[in-house]
Motif scaffolding. Structure first.
Motif, PDB file in Angstrom:
ATOM      1  N   ARG A   1       0.841  -1.212   0.000  1.00 24.72           N
ATOM      2  CA  ARG A   1       0.000   0.000   0.000  1.00 24.72           C
ATOM      3  C   ARG A   1       0.875   1.261   0.000  1.00 24.72           C
ATOM      4  O   ARG A   1       0.567   2.232  -0.680  1.00 24.72           O
ATOM      5  CB  ARG A   1      -0.916  -0.006   1.237  1.00 24.72           C
ATOM      6  N   MET A   2       1.936   1.248   0.759  1.00 23.52           N
ATOM      7  CA  MET A   2       2.837   2.406   0.809  1.00 23.52           C
ATOM      8  C   MET A   2       3.490   2.620  -0.556  1.00 23.52           C
ATOM      9  O   MET A   2       3.634   3.771  -1.029  1.00 23.52           O
ATOM     10  CB  MET A   2       3.905   2.195   1.884  1.00 23.52           C
TER      11      MET A   2
ATOM     12  N   GLU B   1      -6.174   3.525   6.787  1.00 29.25           N
ATOM     13  CA  GLU B   1      -6.479   2.162   6.309  1.00 29.25           C
ATOM     14  C   GLU B   1      -6.180   1.101   7.366  1.00 29.25           C
ATOM     15  O   GLU B   1      -6.467  -0.084   7.160  1.00 29.25           O
ATOM     16  CB  GLU B   1      -5.669   1.871   5.040  1.00 29.25           C
TER      17      GLU B   1
ATOM     18  N   GLU C   1       2.237   1.865  -3.412  1.00 25.67           N
ATOM     19  CA  GLU C   1       1.213   2.407  -4.310  1.00 25.67           C
ATOM     20  C   GLU C   1       1.082   3.918  -4.140  1.00 25.67           C
ATOM     21  O   GLU C   1       0.713   4.627  -5.072  1.00 25.67           O
ATOM     22  CB  GLU C   1      -0.131   1.744  -4.033  1.00 25.67           C
ATOM     23  N   LYS C   2       1.404   4.375  -2.923  1.00 31.15           N
ATOM     24  CA  LYS C   2       1.263   5.806  -2.643  1.00 31.15           C
ATOM     25  C   LYS C   2       2.582   6.569  -2.846  1.00 31.15           C
ATOM     26  O   LYS C   2       2.715   7.713  -2.420  1.00 31.15           O
ATOM     27  CB  LYS C   2       0.737   5.990  -1.216  1.00 31.15           C
TER      28      LYS C   2
ATOM     29  N   PRO D   1       0.428   8.097   5.119  1.00 28.48           N
ATOM     30  CA  PRO D   1      -0.433   7.820   3.957  1.00 28.48           C
ATOM     31  C   PRO D   1      -1.392   6.636   4.156  1.00 28.48           C
ATOM     32  O   PRO D   1      -2.424   6.551   3.470  1.00 28.48           O
ATOM     33  CB  PRO D   1       0.574   7.530   2.836  1.00 28.48           C
ATOM     34  N   ILE D   2      -1.087   5.730   5.087  1.00 34.00           N
ATOM     35  CA  ILE D   2      -1.995   4.575   5.243  1.00 34.00           C
ATOM     36  C   ILE D   2      -2.643   4.531   6.632  1.00 34.00           C
ATOM     37  O   ILE D   2      -3.279   3.532   6.991  1.00 34.00           O
ATOM     38  CB  ILE D   2      -1.270   3.233   4.979  1.00 34.00           C
TER      39      ILE D   2
END
Length: 483
Positions: A383-384, A434, A386-387, A430-431
């Protein structure tokens, strides 16, 4: 029951009445008598001088009485030969047949053919019992197909599976056992009518050299005994490798039972799952609070005994001399009934355990939550990335925080605080949103296709395997519900 003589626990505590009856002295002796009747009937059908009255009297005395046992015991003590003692006892009950009983046969005509009948019928008793265990465990697996729980590799927490997915793994082994036993039963060949070394010379003499009639005699008796095939090449005995084959099949079933029992014991140890525990059951004579997994422990114990038996059958087969030696007799008298009684006891225990497994969802989830943050780290890294974050840097950040959290768990006995540490680290902002149980910390996101695999296995493997036993499973269920 005598309280002054040793009694096998297999009879008094563990095995079923039907299996005990199959290997009882009365069943054995009565089966010998039935075999003599089949032989006389077949010989008469093929033209030998066997009076109908002889067969009528034999039929009337087919079931061994208590008095018959006394007569046979006295004669055996005198003659030192069990089969001839029973021939004598049968002749007393059927005097018109006294001179025709056992005509042309050797002792193994009754002893070995009877053993083959017991092997066949013993396997037939076991199959529906194992099928019922499969059905109950598959119902359990379907019920819990989607409940996440910790998986283990090397005895250490690993990627989650589900409670049902673990149970279906047990069933895969049981289906192998079911197929093995079915195969062993279908492979059985009747010894039939062979004579002292298997050449059928005595019967060829009886039929004045008529080979066709001797072959017909063999086939007729085989058919009367309910076997589809006969051995063409039996010597005085049937091939002792048959016993070894069946012992291996039943020992393989025992390993499945011990594996399942061990898994249940481990899960009971951490309070995720328990075997049935009755209302007034006592777990410990000293520790009144205990709920020991005694059925699973007993299952492991009996399984361990059964897995030791094949070695004896292997040695018996290997050490047979030429067309036969009698060093197989005593050990087989003990080990053949014992392996079936043990397998029977295991099937009873397994069905009992399968009928009432208790799952504790809160404990299952609590133990999963302790490890879940570590398992979620791979998804966090993705996820990180992706960001826009560096994968390598993210990996290093998580490695450091994971080791810190691990130290808290192992050295301080505290809860896993990895998620809290990530939530405080600006790098992971950033996550942060989530990191919830609906997203990155949702156990259901880590179980892969566990529910689908359970459904597929039940549909594609379990249901077809249980089809031949459907009526027996349904009748058993009806009996449980008192329908």
């Amino acid at each position: 029951m005598s309280y002054d003589e040793w009694q096998s626990p297999l009879g008094g505590r563990y095995a079923s009445k039907e299996m005990l009856k199959l290997f009882s002295a009365r069943t054995r002796a009565s089966t010998w008598r039935q075999l003599w009747i089949w032989l006389a009937e077949a010989e008469k059908e093929l033209g030998l001088d066997i009076p109908q009255e002889a067969i009528t009297q034999m039929e009337a005395a087919k079931v061994m009485s208590d008095d018959d046992f006394q007569v046979a015991a006295v004669e055996e003590k005198r003659r030192r030969h069990d089969v001839m003692a029973h021939v004598h006892a049968f002749g007393e009950r059927a005097p018109a047949a006294a001179g025709k009983i056992h005509l042309g046969a050797t002792s193994c005509y009754v002893t070995d053919n009877a053993d083959l009948i017991f092997l066949r019928d013993g396997l037939s008793l076991l199959l529906p019992k194992i099928a019922k265990c499969v059905k109950k465990l598959s119902d359990f697996a379907v019920e819990y197909k989607a409940m996440p729980c910790l998986g283990y590799t090397h005895g250490q927490p690993a990627q989650p599976i589900t409670v049902g997915r673990r149970a279906i793994q047990w069933i895969e082994s049981l289906l192998m056992d079911l197929r093995n036993i079915e195969r062993a039963r279908s492979d059985l060949r009747f010894r039939g009518v062979k004579g002292t070394t298997g050449t059928q010379a005595s019967f060829l003499e009886l039929f004045h050299g008529d080979h066709a009639k001797v072959k017909q005699l063999d086939e007729l008796v085989t058919k009367k005994a309910g076997f589809q095939k006969r051995s063409i090449l039996s010597v005085q005995t049937y091939n002792r490798k048959i016993d070894f084959d069946i012992a291996n099949v039943l020992a393989s079933f025992a390993t499945t039972c011990e594996h399942i029992g061990t898994d249940i014991r481990h899960l009971a140890m951490v309070k995720e799952l328990e075997e049935p525990f009755e209302k007034d059951q006592i777990g410990s004579s000293a520790m009144a609070y205990k709920r020991n997994p005694m059925r699973s422990e007993r299952m492991c114990s009996l399984a361990r005994k059964l897995t030791t038996l094949p070695q004896g059958f292997a040695a018996t087969y290997a050490h047979q001399w030429f067309e036969r030696s009698l060093d197989d007799s005593a050990i087989r008298r003990i080990d053949i009934p014992e392996m079936f009684l043990l397998a029977d006891a295991l099937s009873i225990l397994l069905e009992n355990v399968s009928s009432g497994l208790v799952v504790y969802p809160a404990v299952v989830n609590s133990r999963l939550q302790q490890e879940l943050p570590f398992m979620a780290t791979e998804t966090m890294i993705m996820r990180m990335a992706e960001k826009g974050a560096s994968r390598q840097e993210t990996h290093e950040q998580i490695r450091v925080l994971s080791h810190q959290a691990g130290a808290v768990v192992k050295q301080e006995g505290q809860a896993n605080d990895l998620v809290e540490r990530i939530r405080k680290e600006k790098f992971f902002e950033p996550i942060w949103t989530e990191l919830t149980e609906d997203d990155l910390l949702n156990p259901a996101k880590f179980i892969g296709r566990s529910p689908e695999q359970v459904e597929e296995f039940v549909e594609e493997e379990v249901q077809p395997a249980l089809e031949p036993y459907k009526n027996q499973i349904q009748s058993s269920r009806a009996a449980e519900l008192n329908i």
